[in-house]
Design an enzyme around this catalytic site. Sequence first.
Site, PDB file in Angstrom:
ATOM      1  N   HIS A  35       0.868  -1.186   0.000  1.00 20.50           N
ATOM      2  CA  HIS A  35       0.000   0.000   0.000  1.00 20.50           C
ATOM      3  C   HIS A  35       0.902   1.233   0.000  1.00 20.50           C
ATOM      4  O   HIS A  35       2.012   1.186   0.539  1.00 20.50           O
ATOM      5  CB  HIS A  35      -0.837  -0.053   1.287  1.00 20.50           C
ATOM      6  CG  HIS A  35      -1.881   0.997   1.424  1.00 20.50           C
ATOM      7  ND1 HIS A  35      -1.598   2.287   1.792  1.00 20.50           N
ATOM      8  CD2 HIS A  35      -3.230   0.937   1.263  1.00 20.50           C
ATOM      9  CE1 HIS A  35      -2.721   2.976   1.855  1.00 20.50           C
ATOM     10  NE2 HIS A  35      -3.729   2.190   1.535  1.00 20.50           N
ATOM     11  N   ASP A  54       3.338  -4.123   8.029  1.00 17.98           N
ATOM     12  CA  ASP A  54       2.092  -3.377   7.879  1.00 17.98           C
ATOM     13  C   ASP A  54       0.967  -4.390   8.055  1.00 17.98           C
ATOM     14  O   ASP A  54       0.669  -5.162   7.141  1.00 17.98           O
ATOM     15  CB  ASP A  54       2.046  -2.708   6.499  1.00 17.98           C
ATOM     16  CG  ASP A  54       0.705  -2.015   6.248  1.00 17.98           C
ATOM     17  OD1 ASP A  54      -0.168  -2.074   7.130  1.00 17.98           O
ATOM     18  OD2 ASP A  54       0.548  -1.433   5.152  1.00 17.98           O
ATOM     19  N   GLN A  78      -4.378  -4.913   7.321  1.00 13.11           N
ATOM     20  CA  GLN A  78      -5.437  -5.825   6.867  1.00 13.11           C
ATOM     21  C   GLN A  78      -5.405  -7.145   7.635  1.00 13.11           C
ATOM     22  O   GLN A  78      -6.270  -7.991   7.431  1.00 13.11           O
ATOM     23  CB  GLN A  78      -5.277  -6.113   5.357  1.00 13.11           C
ATOM     24  CG  GLN A  78      -5.418  -4.902   4.466  1.00 13.11           C
ATOM     25  CD  GLN A  78      -6.852  -4.368   4.388  1.00 13.11           C
ATOM     26  OE1 GLN A  78      -7.808  -5.026   4.803  1.00 13.11           O
ATOM     27  NE2 GLN A  78      -7.001  -3.166   3.869  1.00 13.11           N
ATOM     28  N   LYS A 133     -10.339  -0.036  10.510  1.00 19.83           N
ATOM     29  CA  LYS A 133     -10.609  -1.258   9.730  1.00 19.83           C
ATOM     30  C   LYS A 133     -10.961  -2.427  10.646  1.00 19.83           C
ATOM     31  O   LYS A 133     -11.220  -3.527  10.181  1.00 19.83           O
ATOM     32  CB  LYS A 133      -9.372  -1.633   8.898  1.00 19.83           C
ATOM     33  CG  LYS A 133      -9.037  -0.630   7.789  1.00 19.83           C
ATOM     34  CD  LYS A 133      -7.901  -1.144   6.940  1.00 19.83           C
ATOM     35  CE  LYS A 133      -7.166  -0.058   6.189  1.00 19.83           C
ATOM     36  NZ  LYS A 133      -7.910   0.514   5.086  1.00 19.83           N
ATOM     37  N   CYS A 135      -4.828   2.530  -3.551  1.00 20.10           N
ATOM     38  CA  CYS A 135      -3.566   3.052  -2.992  1.00 20.10           C
ATOM     39  C   CYS A 135      -2.437   2.049  -3.177  1.00 20.10           C
ATOM     40  O   CYS A 135      -1.617   1.852  -2.264  1.00 20.10           O
ATOM     41  CB  CYS A 135      -3.710   3.427  -1.519  1.00 20.10           C
ATOM     42  SG  CYS A 135      -4.879   4.742  -1.257  1.00 20.10           S
TER      43      CYS A 135
HETATM   44  C1  PLP Z   1      -2.385  -2.580   3.739  1.00 14.41           C
HETATM   45  C2  PLP Z   1      -2.728  -1.189   4.178  1.00 14.41           C
HETATM   46  N1  PLP Z   1      -1.779  -0.442   4.745  1.00 14.41           N
HETATM   47  C3  PLP Z   1      -2.013   0.805   5.172  1.00 14.41           C
HETATM   48  C4  PLP Z   1      -3.259   1.380   5.026  1.00 14.41           C
HETATM   49  C5  PLP Z   1      -3.466   2.778   5.486  1.00 14.41           C
HETATM   50  O1  PLP Z   1      -4.425   2.876   6.497  1.00 14.41           O
HETATM   51  P1  PLP Z   1      -4.832   4.325   7.002  1.00 14.41           P
HETATM   52  O2  PLP Z   1      -5.414   5.037   5.804  1.00 14.41           O
HETATM   53  O3  PLP Z   1      -5.840   4.088   8.062  1.00 14.41           O
HETATM   54  O4  PLP Z   1      -3.607   4.979   7.480  1.00 14.41           O
HETATM   55  C6  PLP Z   1      -4.278   0.641   4.425  1.00 14.41           C
HETATM   56  C7  PLP Z   1      -5.611   1.255   4.208  1.00 14.41           C
HETATM   57  O5  PLP Z   1      -6.231   1.125   3.182  1.00 14.41           O
HETATM   58  C8  PLP Z   1      -4.008  -0.678   3.997  1.00 14.41           C
HETATM   59  O6  PLP Z   1      -4.956  -1.428   3.414  1.00 14.41           O
END
Ligand code: PLP
Length: 410
Positions: free
Chosen positions: A123, A199, A202, A225, A367
């Site tokens: 992401h 990260d 998910q 999430k 993203c």
């Molecule tokens: C794998 C992953 N990392 C990071 C994020 C970023 O999350 P946030 O927008 O809450 O910072 C997301 C959100 O879509 C994600 O799916």
Amino acid sequence: MSLDVAAVKKDFPILERQVHDRRLVFLDSAASSQKPIQVIEAMSLYYEHTHANVHRGVYTLAEEATAAYEGARAKVARFIGAPSHREVLFSKNATESLNLVANAWGRTNLKAGDSVLLTEMEHHANLVPWLMLADQIGIELRYLPITDDGQLVLDDLDRLVDGVKMVSLTAMSNVLGTLNPVRRIADVAHAAGAMVTVDASQFVPHLPTSVTEFGADFVAFTGHKMLGPTGVGVLWGRTDVLDAMPPFLGGGDMITDVRLDGFTANELPWKFEAGTPPIAEAVGLGAAVDYLEGLGMEAVREHEVSLTAYTLRTLTERFGDRLVIHGPSEPASRGGVLSLDLADVHPHDVSQVLDQHGICVRAGHHCAKPLMRRLGVNATARASVYVYNDEADIDALADGLDAAADFFAF
Ligand SMILES: Cc1ncc(COP(=O)(O)O)c(C=O)c1O
């Protein structure tokens, strides 16, 4: 214990509403989950009875607010198997947590020419902060490639990790649903002398999580999430690593002393929590953790594997090769995130037709633009499931996709 989805649905007031005179079918939890009444009420109750700023006042409300905020930290620590609640830092979201690592750890430990290993399925939140360091201090980025069915290629891991200072990867892809072998990669990275960031944005909402089983040095995730509110995220880090790092942002709460010629940083975790923190949001996240623990994370995972298997089966039977489903085909090696390509229909058009049927999916690049390029697409329509989804939701999705195919006549 298996999940009683009918009972779970009743806890989510938003699921009672209609969209375009249809029952709301929410299949966009990978972007942000809905909130149970228990989370909404915990936050209302906090504002109605307890609110004051934390760590400052010496009066009852301030002490209660501090206890509620720190209590939420303890709940999150327990939920992710953190050895100490001092290692759990509240941030604004996963993006801020990952920026904290890149800046506070990265700027101290990396110099021009040093390498960081990422993957092709990251992401932007775990990509852009490192690209910024590449621009600003001249670090080099390497990438673990992926197979056509969205799995990491590890054949070359030893070579790619050689000389790297940090390996930062997603535990589960927000586009492909792929569950990555984090522990195996972390062990190889550590043996090569690299640090490891995961990260888990998910992962934490959907699978039992143990930061120590990941074998990582940092783990980032986001509250909204996992049934919690927006505005609160988490970074877990090993005590010795966090202790050795300078603060990220400066201001109230992250100091024990400030003089005109310098400052003394606070202890963990407050050293990394500058300014008034997301107090009500942390309380809401604590209630979300209580809710998920009440369901049982094993049951959450079991439900999602079974619903993902049902989705793959239903969509494949109905659409055959008119529908591409990206990512691994085996439900046990993926989460309930399905990126779809309906032949010749743009994902935005698919999403608009689905919306007319009350169905929410996400259309776009999610993203993850480098991953979109790797898959050879500009965008996908992504359906993602959570604790409040059932087979009827998937049947509605299949009917909606049929309607999109009919409307665009193929
Ligand atoms: C794998 C992953 N990392 C990071 C994020 C970023 O999350 P946030 O927008 O809450 O910072 C997301 C959100 O879509 C994600 O799916």
